[in-house]
Scaffold this active site. Structure first.
Site, short mmCIF file in Angstrom:
data_model
loop_
_atom_site.label_atom_id
_atom_site.label_comp_id
_atom_site.label_asym_id
_atom_site.label_seq_id
_atom_site.Cartn_x
_atom_site.Cartn_y
_atom_site.Cartn_z
N GLU A 1 1.11 -43.34 46.29
CA GLU A 1 1.49 -44.49 47.69
C GLU A 1 2.37 -45.20 47.24
O GLU A 1 3.43 -45.85 47.26
CB GLU A 1 0.44 -44.61 48.40
CG GLU A 1 -0.28 -43.31 50.11
CD GLU A 1 -0.41 -42.31 48.84
OE1 GLU A 1 -1.10 -41.29 49.00
OE2 GLU A 1 -0.79 -42.75 48.14
N HIS B 1 -10.03 -40.83 57.96
CA HIS B 1 -8.18 -40.34 58.62
C HIS B 1 -7.59 -40.38 59.92
O HIS B 1 -7.17 -39.53 60.54
CB HIS B 1 -7.93 -38.62 58.58
CG HIS B 1 -8.25 -37.96 56.57
ND1 HIS B 1 -7.07 -38.70 55.80
CD2 HIS B 1 -8.83 -37.30 55.92
CE1 HIS B 1 -7.59 -38.47 54.60
NE2 HIS B 1 -8.68 -38.11 54.67
#
Length: 344
Positions: free
Chosen positions: A80, A149
């Site tokens: 990322e 998540h």
């Protein structure tokens, strides 16, 4: 277990034809917004993990690689920090990148790039280096993806000057927020709640771009203001209907933009109803709900006839077990109960 197997479990099959004339979903509205952006401006490109051949971990970009090719729809390595940094560089160089991060928890791996580079370059350069970058990510709980998540970290980003933070909650906003976001000289972080992808309805009309500076009144009312954003909006609208059946006329405010926050619409609503309930899936401490409550206390104190109520997630890592996850998250019944405390 790979990120793909974790994040796509339970996702329904997604068609590749985009929106239809009579019916669409939030997922398809987002895809059509991306398709329009790619068609209308050759500087726009999409990049991120699995956005190409896999079609995005939630199916939003399915079919775009075949339509626009690998130069416009770019799969990236699982880093990322690297691909968000590449997006920042491309934006500074004049491109209009749309960077997809699978889920908000992964964005923390790129927080240095977002906070120390994307948010600051325009200001540190005296206006010479705009960063017209859009970062999309899935947020929120309610899908049994467990603690890693299921975060709602919009407040992390709404804390940062130099970026705009959006939370589309309707088909219209999903379809029409991207265009003005790409036109913004500052970076824009766009949060898509995972429970909304399958939300369906009539296609958003081909109207002008959504106003990113103002909250939306989703339901007018006179007795209490229910203020929320993103994935909590359907629950709040359901609560407003239940309250209406009980004789309480609730106004529903969809914030839509968390930074800059539209304090004027909030204050005007509280002036009408004299009571406020703020609903936010984030943890209560330091949440967007805390900021909204503080704004009401600062700007609308003398309009209040009752203390501001907050309905937030329990301050625990979000559980995996369905019944525990539901207990940890704001539910319609919690909103109704809070409204009664404010009104009764």
């Amino acid at each position: 277990m790979s990120r793909q197997s974790v994040l796509r479990v339970g996702d329904p099959a997604v068609g590749t034809n985009g929106t239809t004339a009579t019916h669409t979903t939030y997922r398809e509205a987002m895809r059509e917004a991306l398709r329009e952006a790619l068609r209308s401006d050759e500087r726009v490109f999409l990049m991120g993990e699995d956005v190409g051949r896999y079609g995005g971990c939630f199916g939003v970009s399915l079919g775009l690689l075949e339509e626009f090719g690998p130069d416009r729809v770019r799969d990236t390595p699982l880093s990322e920090s690297a691909f968000v940094g590449a997006g920042i560089g491309a934006a500074v160089a004049g491109m209009r990148p749309v960077v997809e991060i699978m889920t908000v928890n992964f964005s923390l791996l790129a927080l240095d790039q977002i906070l120390n580079n994307a948010a600051t370059l325009l200001h540190m350069s005296g206006g010479q280096l705009p960063v017209p970058l859009v970062i999309r990510m899935t947020t929120g709980a309610g899908r049994q993806l467990a603690a890693q998540h299921s975060h709602s970290l919009e407040g992390f980003y709404a804390h940062i000057p130099g970026i705009r933070v959006l939370a589309p909650a309707t088909l219209e906003d999903a379809r029409h927020m991207l265009s003005p976001a790409l036109a913004d000289p500052d970076p824009v972080v766009l949060f898509e709640h995972g429970t909304l992808y399958n939300a369906s309805g009539e296609p958003a009309p081909p109207t002008a771009a959504v106003d990113l500076d103002h909250a939306a009144i989703r339901r007018p009312g006179t007795d209490v203001s229910l203020i929320t954003y993103g994935g909590s909006l359907p629950k709040v609208l359901a609560a407003a209907q239940q309250l209406a059946d009980e004789g309480i006329d609730a106004e529903v405010i969809d914030l839509r933009t968390l930074r800059p926050l539209d304090g004027a619409t909030i204050a005007a609503s509280v002036a009408r109803t004299h009571r406020a309930v703020v609903v936010d899936e984030a943890w209560r401490t330091g949440s967007p709900a805390a900021e909204v409550s503080a704004r009401i206390a600062e700007e609308s104190f003398y309009d209040l006839d009752a203390p501001v109520e907050r309905v937030c997630s329990a301050e625990v890592p979000i559980p995996y077990a369905r019944q525990l996850e539901e207990a940890a998250l704001p539910q319609t019944a919690d909103v109704v109960a809070a409204a009664h405390r404010a009104v009764d």
